[in-house]
Scaffold this active site. Structure first.
Site, PDB file in Angstrom:
ATOM      1  N   THR A   1       0.823  -1.217   0.000  1.00 42.05           N
ATOM      2  CA  THR A   1       0.000   0.000   0.000  1.00 42.05           C
ATOM      3  C   THR A   1       0.856   1.267   0.000  1.00 42.05           C
ATOM      4  OG1 THR A   1      -1.536  -1.255   1.358  1.00 42.05           O
ATOM      5  CG2 THR A   1      -1.916   1.101   1.203  1.00 42.05           C
TER       6      THR A   1
ATOM      7  N   GLY B   1       2.956  -2.846   8.105  1.00 43.54           N
ATOM      8  CA  GLY B   1       3.184  -3.372   9.449  1.00 43.54           C
ATOM      9  C   GLY B   1       4.622  -3.830   9.623  1.00 43.54           C
TER      10      GLY B   1
ATOM     11  N   GLU C   1      -6.299  -6.648   3.802  1.00 40.79           N
ATOM     12  CA  GLU C   1      -6.364  -7.884   3.005  1.00 40.79           C
ATOM     13  C   GLU C   1      -7.538  -7.847   2.028  1.00 40.79           C
ATOM     14  OE1 GLU C   1      -3.799  -9.457   3.145  1.00 40.79           O
ATOM     15  OE2 GLU C   1      -3.039  -8.798   5.084  1.00 40.79           O
TER      16      GLU C   1
END
Lengths: 680, 680
Positions: free
Chosen positions: A146, A185, A431
């Site tokens: 992203t 993350g 997701e």
């Protein structure tokens, strides 16, 4: 004046009584959920090790700042793998241990995103160089997809990887602010390496779309960020969720990596800079399917946690009307409360078992993929997409239902369900954003519909895949929807058939009106199609129960599964009534009801009432320890008020009698007010 | 390789364009919402003063611990009343200033709970002694009702106030752990005084139920807690909500207060200890009604905030398909997105105006009450109960809809909507738990139904109060539900009549089946009855528009109001279809639709599409400054990516390049992994 009874002591009495009235064998149900007693015992041993390790104590966590939670999370992670060494845990044991930790640890991104993508797509050379280090966490990874300005539409990512044939290198670059990798993350402060999605630019400037590249981010000696890369944490998340994860950003300023660092198992570049076409582009979806298929069982366990807390609290909380024992009634005894909570038990049971079957399906798919067989890929894609939407949407709702069922105390952080909700909420958008996935399910459904009705001769029913099997109902004009009576709700068949009919008619409707779609159609179709897939699976699960549980336990689980089906029908009432599928006979008793949905609602309330005496037993069967639940309202012994009292003693504001704000602000305010009042 | 366009600059272009295509006069709508331009200007001035005061800066708030947020909140409060002195604000100005602060300040409990209850129920003597100090905040109060073990059922509170005739004192006591006062806002660290609910025990031991007592809690000299009282903060709230409020607990160990401290305007005790009966027990409900009636407008403004942020972000965020300009489409242009967001504008508009009418109704009620007229009390009670449930349930949902519409970035704390949600969530349980209030609405509806059909001759339609006017539909057998066609949705009449019919039939249904109620009936009836009250009010608001706005603006607001009605009908489809009320003709275009709800859905989508070009103008008309919204995604100029980038720079984790966790945890983990990998 002594009280008539001590409500605090009453807690323990009520809980013990509820436990003693459960007629099921709790360990049997527990072993059934955990796929055998060996698995359960292994888990219990690991939970015991973790929960008695001082580092894993949770009593101060709720007061910690986000930065402190990140630092604590890293300590937990290091300790967990230290315990793996000490106790000689297998990799599966370590995964199990990780799964019972309820902190959002950055290592999860290494384990669930970085490593699987690497293993699936690295060339044999890159694999042999790094796979061992990755498996042992000698390097720590993240998956950079992203961007600040770009999400689900991978084709529009701005980050570039330009091939330089002269030096056999790729140059990774972030040309704009919006190309900054974002939300990644474990990137913010943790990862040493990453796999980055970037559009591959060939010599001459040809853009061949997004590909994956392996890149080092931080020094293995100093942990400092490597030159020409800017990395940081993207800040706190909403509702204080995911506090221990360092979701991060990264900007690359013409960073060179060797050609070998392209993940080139399925697509590559020759030394001269020519593109080597992948044999099957969809092979790269494998990673996402793996994550999504795992989300079904995970949602089941999470709903189970919320349900356990809320059911235990509802068992000991007394409020409102006075019952036959002269005390206020236990809140769970109110039908308006338990018809909200018992269905959570049902969904937890269904999702846990359904997800396990799905994961087995994924393993078969992965074996096929590794030998180039992509025949099951499309089916797996549509099923996991629809299910991901279904379980995340449902799970979020169910956690809030559990929290709200606890009234005022449910809003205390000590209730624990708020944290579950805050950490699970992004499941609706990560997701695969749910609305985007719904669109993919819709397209697949329309494709299946058209394939069926534009082929002559029409294909056989047996050619339908499980995800479109409901379309058989449109293939034979003699087939008609079931006629309903109160008896219909006592067995699963009518509910399953209704849900399949609903999918068939709504897909038919959309196919007819596709030129002028209504804006809610996508969500309605996706939900209908997914539930038409799930419902027959639940029917099969009911069939198989007698081979897996003793009669008494099988009957209780059957009621749960049936309740799942009936509440699904209830949630589908708008569609069912719109399409005339709800042809219900009057209930007869009591007379004068004009509501055709009444028999269904009474059947649901009836099932919930029948399951109510088993609610504590069924909650216990999930096997959660107090340490795992971390909830003052969900304590095993029922002493919720003592648990709340114990926890407030740790509140930082309570460590001084007079707050620091007094001299600074409260005193001046009081003095000003007293001065003003004296003037009047 | 320069990008084809700069998405970051595009933000500002998109926002400016959206603003320029708005055809409404934004200030006209704004003044309409604020009840006149004078009120708006006053607010604007106050916002300017606060937002430019350094103490009110919000840039670091999101990183603050809860304790820091409490301390900051007290500083804000003191400063705000300091500014009141400096700028010579009236009490109304100060209230306005307080209302634009989005921290959950403890002073709100003084202003909204403690002071009104005191003013309504204090005896003249107590009033003259403390009213001035309270008004000027020379003492700070809280309202102690809820106990650890007891919530909504006031009759079961355990705290006692025993009258001692010998000394003319009451003895306040907490006999058990569960009698501890709990959740009391401003009690934990702030309040010097409180009004405590305790059951009054007369000499001889007679318990005459809960009454209110005025009590000092902390020293006015040192702020220390007075002897024989234990006070503390109850700890953090779920989702990190209400961080600046010190919800607290208190235990009283036989604490004596003088007899004069009973709030005895409506009930008292003689010196000898005889109970003096209140003239009308319900008079004491006034305070709760006041708070609830204020919640309607407040919900409207809060939905407006969430909608403003989400609509602005949807205007500048580009994602997915490529549009005619060659760029990805603005997300708000997707019907699946804007049919979710535009209805938020509609609900904000309706609740703001409806709530204002309700507050005026409350003022009339209060005037009546002060002269002993309780005739309007029951009607006001049922209306505010139903509306409190409706607006809190809707508001919570709408904020989450706004947040989720923003995809991944919506989960950033910097999006701002998460904080709105976390702080608003307890509205479902405070000031009357929603499920409990639903029960009260149900009982009132059945009472009205029975009063009507058990009286001979039947009362005239004109005798029906607004809250039960829908029952007229059952009084004349010639009345039949409307026949629907696509034209039905172009004016409000059909929607209003449908919603009234739904309430009439569902109340009739419940009255017939009361012996075997289904468990969801309470919520369904409460919602139906409340919406049957609201819908005609919205019809009246539409009628009045032409007198309040110019034609173009009136048309747009009419569309919003109509959209409110249509989405309400959509949310009522299960009931409407169940009772055969949705007798819709086919839409005709396109043919072959079997879905009777299709015309309604198309009408909603059509209205949303018509309103879409006005969405930014309508959002601007709410008049929120960037400081008030405190959202990187809702910035007025549309430069969302720059705003996010600016905010992450403040993240505490970003203040050092290498995290403290590295030496402590990450390095040992990496070294262990490298050691293990080397062994393989």
């Amino acid at each position: 004046m002594p009280p008539a009874h001590d409500p605090s002591k009453q807690n323990a009495i009520d809980m013990a009584k509820a436990r003693s009235t459960t007629s099921i064998n709790v360990p049997d149900i527990r072993d059934f959920l955990y796929n055998g007693s060996a698995q359960w015992r292994r888990r219990e041993q690991i939970v015991k090790i973790l929960s008695t390790d001082p580092l894993f104590d949770k009593s101060q966590r709720v007061f910690a700042s986000r930065k402190e939670q990140y630092i604590r999370g890293q300590a937990l992670t290091n300790r967990l793998y230290g315990l793996q060494e000490i106790h000689k845990w297998s990799p599966e044991d370590a995964t199990l241990a990780m799964s019972v930790v309820d902190d959002s640890l950055p290592i999860a991104l290494h384990n669930v995103a970085f490593e699987p993508v690497f293993r699936l797509q690295a060339s044999p050379e890159l694999f042999s160089k790094y796979a061992g280090l990755i498996a042992s966490r000698g390097i720590l990874g993240c998956y950079l997809q992203t961007e600040l300005g770009h999400g689900t539409n991978v084709g529009r990512l701005e980050t570039t990887a330009t091939y330089i044939p002269e030096t056999r290198e790729f140059e990774i670059d972030s040309p704009t602010l919006t190309s900054t990798k974002w939300w990644i993350g474990a990137l913010g402060k943790t990862a040493t390496h990453g796999v980055v999605q970037a559009k591959l630019i060939l010599p001459g400037g040809k853009d061949v779309g997004p590909h994956l590249f392996f890149i080092q981010l931080r020094s293995l000696d100093t942990h400092k960020v490597l030159p020409d890369i800017i990395i940081g944490d993207i800040g706190p998340k909403a509702l204080a969720g995911f506090a221990a994860t360092d979701n991060g950003f990264a900007r690359f300023d013409h960073v060179r990596i060797p050609k070998e660092n392209m993940l080139s198992k399925f697509a590559g570049v020759t030394d001269a800079g020519e593109y080597v076409t992948p044999p099957h582009a969809k092979l790269s979806y494998g990673g996402m399917l793996y994550i999504r298929s795992g989300m079904v069982t995970a949602a089941g366990w999470l709903i189970a946690k919320g349900a356990t807390v809320a059911i235990r609290y509802g068992t000991v909380r007394r409020q409102g009307e006075v019952g036959p024992d002269g005390l206020e009634r236990q809140t769970i005894s109110y039908p308006s409360l338990h018809v909200r909570l018992i269905p959570l038990l049902a969904r937890a049971h269904v999702f846990i078992k359904l997800g396990r079957a799905l994961s087995e399906g994924f393993d078969a798919l992965a074996r096929g993929l590794s030998s180039g067989d992509t025949s099951k890929l499309a089916e797996m894609h549509v099923t996991t997409s629809g299910l991901k939407v279904l379980v995340s949407t449902t799970g979020i709702q169910d956690l809030e239902t559990a929290r709200r069922s606890m009234g005022g105390h449910g809003y205390s952080a000590f209730a624990g369900v708020g944290k579950m909700y805050a950490d699970y909420l992004p499941a609706a958008t990560y997701e695969g954003e749910n609305f985007v996935l719904d669109g993919q399910v819709l397209r697949a459904a329309l494709k299946a519909f058209r394939a069926l009705f534009s082929t002559t001769p029409r294909p056989a029913v047996t050619s339908l895949s499980p995800s479109s099997y409901y379309l058989r109902l449109l293939m034979d004009e003699k087939l008609v929807p079931p006629e309903l009576s109160p008896e219909s709700w006592k067995q699963p068949a009518a509910a399953i058939l209704l849900l399949e009919w609903r999918a068939a008619l709504i897909v038919h409707e959309i196919a007819q009106t596709i030129g002028a779609p209504d804006a809610t159609a996508t969500q309605r179709v996706s939900r209908a199609v997914t539930e038409a897939f799930v419902a027959p699976r639940v029917g099969e699960m009911i069939e198989a129960l007698s081979t897996k549980l003793k009669q008494r336990e099988a009957e209780v689980v059957k009621k749960l599964y049936l309740l799942y089906l009936l509440t699904t029908v209830e949630s589908a009432l708008v569609d069912l009534l719109s399409f005339g599928l709800f042809r219900a006979a009057p209930t007869g008793d009591p007379p004068r009801s004009r509501d055709p949905t009444r028999a269904l609602r009474l059947a649901i309330a009836g099932l919930c009432g029948e399951l109510l005496p088993q609610a504590i037993g069924l909650s216990d069967a999930f096997g959660f320890s107090d340490w795992e639940l971390d909830s003052a309202l969900g304590v095993h012994d029922g002493k919720v008020y003592e648990a709340l009292w114990a926890r407030v003693q740790h509140e930082p504001l309570n460590q001084t009698e007079v707050t620091e704000a007094y001299e600074a602000s409260i005193k001046p305010m009081l003095l000003r007010g007293q001065r003003m009042a004296a003037k009047l």
